[in-house]
Design a protein around this motif. Structure first.
Motif, PDB file in Angstrom:
ATOM      1  N   ARG A  30       5.780   6.747 -15.802  1.00 13.62           N
ATOM      2  CA  ARG A  30       5.497   7.289 -14.472  1.00 13.62           C
ATOM      3  C   ARG A  30       4.048   7.065 -14.060  1.00 13.62           C
ATOM      4  NH1 ARG A  30      10.323   9.146 -13.154  1.00 13.62           N
ATOM      5  NH2 ARG A  30       9.651   9.610 -11.054  1.00 13.62           N
ATOM      6  N   THR A  31       3.507   5.917 -14.415  1.00  8.79           N
ATOM      7  CA  THR A  31       2.165   5.582 -13.930  1.00  8.79           C
ATOM      8  C   THR A  31       2.228   5.355 -12.424  1.00  8.79           C
ATOM      9  OG1 THR A  31       2.603   3.297 -14.545  1.00  8.79           O
ATOM     10  CG2 THR A  31       1.264   4.569 -16.061  1.00  8.79           C
ATOM     11  N   ALA A  32       1.091   5.571 -11.759  1.00  7.25           N
ATOM     12  CA  ALA A  32       1.048   5.481 -10.295  1.00  7.25           C
ATOM     13  C   ALA A  32       0.442   4.153  -9.867  1.00  7.25           C
ATOM     14  CB  ALA A  32       0.221   6.639  -9.747  1.00  7.25           C
ATOM     15  N   GLY A  33       0.772   3.730  -8.678  1.00  7.10           N
ATOM     16  CA  GLY A  33       0.183   2.499  -8.144  1.00  7.10           C
ATOM     17  C   GLY A  33       0.446   2.395  -6.655  1.00  7.10           C
ATOM     18  N   LEU A  34       0.024   1.272  -6.091  1.00  4.45           N
ATOM     19  CA  LEU A  34       0.260   0.997  -4.677  1.00  4.45           C
ATOM     20  C   LEU A  34       1.052  -0.298  -4.575  1.00  4.45           C
ATOM     21  CD1 LEU A  34      -3.250   1.730  -3.062  1.00  4.45           C
ATOM     22  CD2 LEU A  34      -1.177   3.163  -2.967  1.00  4.45           C
ATOM     23  N   GLY A  35       2.029  -0.341  -3.678  1.00  2.00           N
ATOM     24  CA  GLY A  35       2.878  -1.516  -3.537  1.00  2.00           C
ATOM     25  C   GLY A  35       2.078  -2.748  -3.128  1.00  2.00           C
ATOM     26  N   PRO A  36       2.456  -3.914  -3.656  1.00  2.00           N
ATOM     27  CA  PRO A  36       1.806  -5.165  -3.267  1.00  2.00           C
ATOM     28  C   PRO A  36       2.365  -5.655  -1.924  1.00  2.00           C
ATOM     29  CG  PRO A  36       3.550  -5.617  -4.816  1.00  2.00           C
ATOM     30  CD  PRO A  36       3.531  -4.116  -4.619  1.00  2.00           C
ATOM     31  N   LEU A  87      10.749   1.314  -9.811  1.00  2.05           N
ATOM     32  CA  LEU A  87       9.643   1.823  -9.002  1.00  2.05           C
ATOM     33  C   LEU A  87      10.178   2.770  -7.937  1.00  2.05           C
ATOM     34  CD1 LEU A  87       7.656  -1.511  -8.489  1.00  2.05           C
ATOM     35  CD2 LEU A  87       7.127   0.356 -10.077  1.00  2.05           C
ATOM     36  N   VAL A  88       9.529   3.935  -7.841  1.00  4.23           N
ATOM     37  CA  VAL A  88       9.908   4.937  -6.840  1.00  4.23           C
ATOM     38  C   VAL A  88       8.794   4.974  -5.801  1.00  4.23           C
ATOM     39  CG1 VAL A  88      10.518   7.338  -6.445  1.00  4.23           C
ATOM     40  CG2 VAL A  88      11.075   6.253  -8.650  1.00  4.23           C
ATOM     41  N   PHE A  89       9.041   4.374  -4.655  1.00 12.99           N
ATOM     42  CA  PHE A  89       8.045   4.321  -3.587  1.00 12.99           C
ATOM     43  C   PHE A  89       8.162   5.568  -2.716  1.00 12.99           C
ATOM     44  CE2 PHE A  89       8.422  -0.069  -4.858  1.00 12.99           C
ATOM     45  CZ  PHE A  89       7.108  -0.526  -4.793  1.00 12.99           C
ATOM     46  N   GLU A  90       7.001   6.094  -2.296  1.00  9.63           N
ATOM     47  CA  GLU A  90       6.981   7.375  -1.577  1.00  9.63           C
ATOM     48  C   GLU A  90       7.130   7.186  -0.070  1.00  9.63           C
ATOM     49  OE1 GLU A  90       3.574   9.601  -2.854  1.00  9.63           O
ATOM     50  OE2 GLU A  90       4.074   9.282  -4.969  1.00  9.63           O
ATOM     51  N   ALA A  91       7.967   6.265   0.336  1.00  6.12           N
ATOM     52  CA  ALA A  91       8.257   6.049   1.757  1.00  6.12           C
ATOM     53  C   ALA A  91       9.480   5.147   1.837  1.00  6.12           C
ATOM     54  CB  ALA A  91       7.068   5.395   2.472  1.00  6.12           C
ATOM     55  N   ALA A  92      10.030   5.046   3.028  1.00  7.58           N
ATOM     56  CA  ALA A  92      11.232   4.214   3.213  1.00  7.58           C
ATOM     57  C   ALA A  92      11.059   3.383   4.495  1.00  7.58           C
ATOM     58  CB  ALA A  92      12.469   5.103   3.278  1.00  7.58           C
ATOM     59  N   PRO A  93      10.107   2.453   4.451  1.00  3.31           N
ATOM     60  CA  PRO A  93       9.858   1.633   5.637  1.00  3.31           C
ATOM     61  C   PRO A  93      10.911   0.530   5.770  1.00  3.31           C
ATOM     62  CG  PRO A  93       8.451   0.933   3.835  1.00  3.31           C
ATOM     63  CD  PRO A  93       9.238   2.110   3.327  1.00  3.31           C
ATOM     64  N   PRO A  94      10.896  -0.228   6.867  1.00  2.00           N
ATOM     65  CA  PRO A  94      11.764  -1.401   6.954  1.00  2.00           C
ATOM     66  C   PRO A  94      11.332  -2.420   5.900  1.00  2.00           C
ATOM     67  CG  PRO A  94      10.791  -0.879   9.098  1.00  2.00           C
ATOM     68  CD  PRO A  94      10.087  -0.036   8.084  1.00  2.00           C
ATOM     69  N   ASN A 116       0.794  -1.240   0.000  1.00  2.00           N
ATOM     70  CA  ASN A 116       0.000   0.000   0.000  1.00  2.00           C
ATOM     71  C   ASN A 116       0.823   1.287   0.000  1.00  2.00           C
ATOM     72  OD1 ASN A 116      -2.479  -1.256  -0.172  1.00  2.00           O
ATOM     73  ND2 ASN A 116      -2.548  -1.609   2.045  1.00  2.00           N
ATOM     74  N   VAL A 117       2.124   1.168  -0.209  1.00  2.92           N
ATOM     75  CA  VAL A 117       2.938   2.396  -0.327  1.00  2.92           C
ATOM     76  C   VAL A 117       2.780   2.917  -1.761  1.00  2.92           C
ATOM     77  CG1 VAL A 117       5.253   3.382  -0.230  1.00  2.92           C
ATOM     78  CG2 VAL A 117       4.590   1.580   1.408  1.00  2.92           C
ATOM     79  N   PRO A 118       2.383   4.185  -1.930  1.00  2.00           N
ATOM     80  CA  PRO A 118       2.238   4.730  -3.286  1.00  2.00           C
ATOM     81  C   PRO A 118       3.574   4.733  -4.030  1.00  2.00           C
ATOM     82  CG  PRO A 118       1.269   6.187  -1.653  1.00  2.00           C
ATOM     83  CD  PRO A 118       2.033   5.161  -0.895  1.00  2.00           C
ATOM     84  N   TYR A 119       3.507   4.417  -5.311  1.00  3.14           N
ATOM     85  CA  TYR A 119       4.726   4.492  -6.115  1.00  3.14           C
ATOM     86  C   TYR A 119       4.429   5.144  -7.452  1.00  3.14           C
ATOM     87  CZ  TYR A 119       3.030   0.350  -8.745  1.00  3.14           C
ATOM     88  OH  TYR A 119       2.289  -0.513  -9.512  1.00  3.14           O
ATOM     89  N   THR A 120       5.498   5.606  -8.108  1.00  2.00           N
ATOM     90  CA  THR A 120       5.417   5.928  -9.531  1.00  2.00           C
ATOM     91  C   THR A 120       6.367   4.979 -10.249  1.00  2.00           C
ATOM     92  OG1 THR A 120       7.052   7.668  -9.245  1.00  2.00           O
ATOM     93  CG2 THR A 120       4.786   8.366  -9.329  1.00  2.00           C
ATOM     94  N   ASP A 121       5.947   4.566 -11.418  1.00  2.00           N
ATOM     95  CA  ASP A 121       6.677   3.559 -12.174  1.00  2.00           C
ATOM     96  C   ASP A 121       7.493   4.264 -13.257  1.00  2.00           C
ATOM     97  OD1 ASP A 121       7.549   1.514 -13.771  1.00  2.00           O
ATOM     98  OD2 ASP A 121       5.692   0.359 -13.622  1.00  2.00           O
TER      99      ASP A 121
END
Ligand SMILES: O=P(O)(O)OC[C@H]1O[C@@H](O)[C@H](O)[C@@H](O)[C@@H]1O
Length: 289
Positions: free
Chosen positions: A187-193, A204-211, A177-182
């Motif tokens: 540069r289409t948008a999506g949510l991480g699986p 993929l450029v995810f808009e967060a940096a979780p563990p 569920n982390v938003p990304y641009t491809d």
């Protein structure tokens, strides 16, 4: 560094004109090049090599090393403007100098490198940068970047090439569920699986940096990736179809690595006032699975 003797197990040597620091302790083996401030090998005791290094890479100063942990900055890709040169900034092509090195009683190696070559690009005034490498059972990398006399919109990354037995079997967990641009697909948008798998060129450029957990079942290991003071996670593999576009990656090597990059980049820029510092940190821990 001063002419103080190196700790036991630590040596300096030369490769293609670059100075390479190697450390062998009972906790790990570590190699890094002072050209680029670039970690090229980390083998914690009881495990195999963690980082992929291209057999075609050069260590020649002024170029960048393909594989290991390239230091990206002070801009990522072509920067916010989309036109910066060189690609991924100049930190990875610059000369760094050894500031300190020590080995602790448990075999942990602590190395600090200072950026020795400040390049001036309009809008990217960097006063100083320091890389801290702490290598033992875990590998922790911290990059301090200090703005010069004008505000700095900093982008930076550890562009780490993880060695995997087969990228087609490798997964990354932690991006659900982390938003990304491809960046590979307009540069289409999506949510991480829940579990990211690879079946095509991926950028993929995810808009967060979780563990994160990078799982490599073929090698029966997992790599836990902890990210601090980062705003983006970039996941990249050229796959078979795009590998030929990168001259210093042999075509046959595309299955052997995946880049998971801890970043402040692409909309996640850090705005630094003159003289202030940002510290970007990534920590890698290997586990048998
Ligand atoms: O060839 P370089 O400059 O090291 O870049 C490799 C890749 O690095 C990734 O970080 C980018 O998202 C990709 O777009 C890029 O292709």
């Amino acid at each position: 560094m001063t002419s103080r003797p190196l700790p036991d197990g630590v040596t300096l040597s030369e490769r293609e004109g670059a100075t390479v620091l190697s450390a062998r302790t009972h906790a790990c083996a570590l190699d890094l090049s002072l050209s680029g401030g670039h970690v090229t090998s980390w083998i914690p005791n009881g495990h195999d090599e963690t980082l992929w290094l291209s057999p075609l890479t050069t260590f020649t100063p002024g170029h960048h090393i393909r594989g290991g942990v390239p230091l990206i900055g002070p801009w990522f890709g072509r920067g916010n403007s989309g036109t910066e040169e060189p690609q991924h900034g100049w930190f990875r092509r610059a000369q760094w100098k050894l500031a300190s090195v020590e080995v602790t009683p448990d075999g942990t190696i602590n190395v600090s490198l200072d950026l020795a070559e400040i390049r001036n690009y309009p809008g990217f005034e960097v006063e100083a940068a320091r890389l801290h490498v702490r290598a033992g059972a875990t590998l922790e990398l911290s990059l301090d970047v200090t703005a010069g006399g004008t505000p700095l919109d900093l982008e930076a990354a550890f562009h780490t090439y993880f060695l995997v037995s087969d990228v087609r079997e490798t997964t990354v967990g932690g991006l659900e569920n982390v938003p990304y641009t491809d960046a590979a697909r307009s540069r289409t948008a999506g949510l991480g699986p829940s579990v990211l798998r690879f079946c095509a060129p991926t950028d993929l450029v995810f808009e967060a940096a979780p563990p994160l957990v990078l799982s490599d079942p073929g090698a029966a290991r997992r790599i836990v990736i902890d990210q601090y003071h980062a705003s983006r996670t970039v996941v990249w593999t050229p796959w078979q179809s795009d590998v030929a576009a990168t001259a210093d990656i042999p075509d046959s090597e595309w299955t052997r690595f995946v880049c998971v990059e801890t970043a402040v980049s692409e909309g996640g820029t850090v705005h630094l006032a003159p003289g202030t510092t940002h510290t970007l940190t990534a920590r890698y821990t290997l586990e048998h699975s």
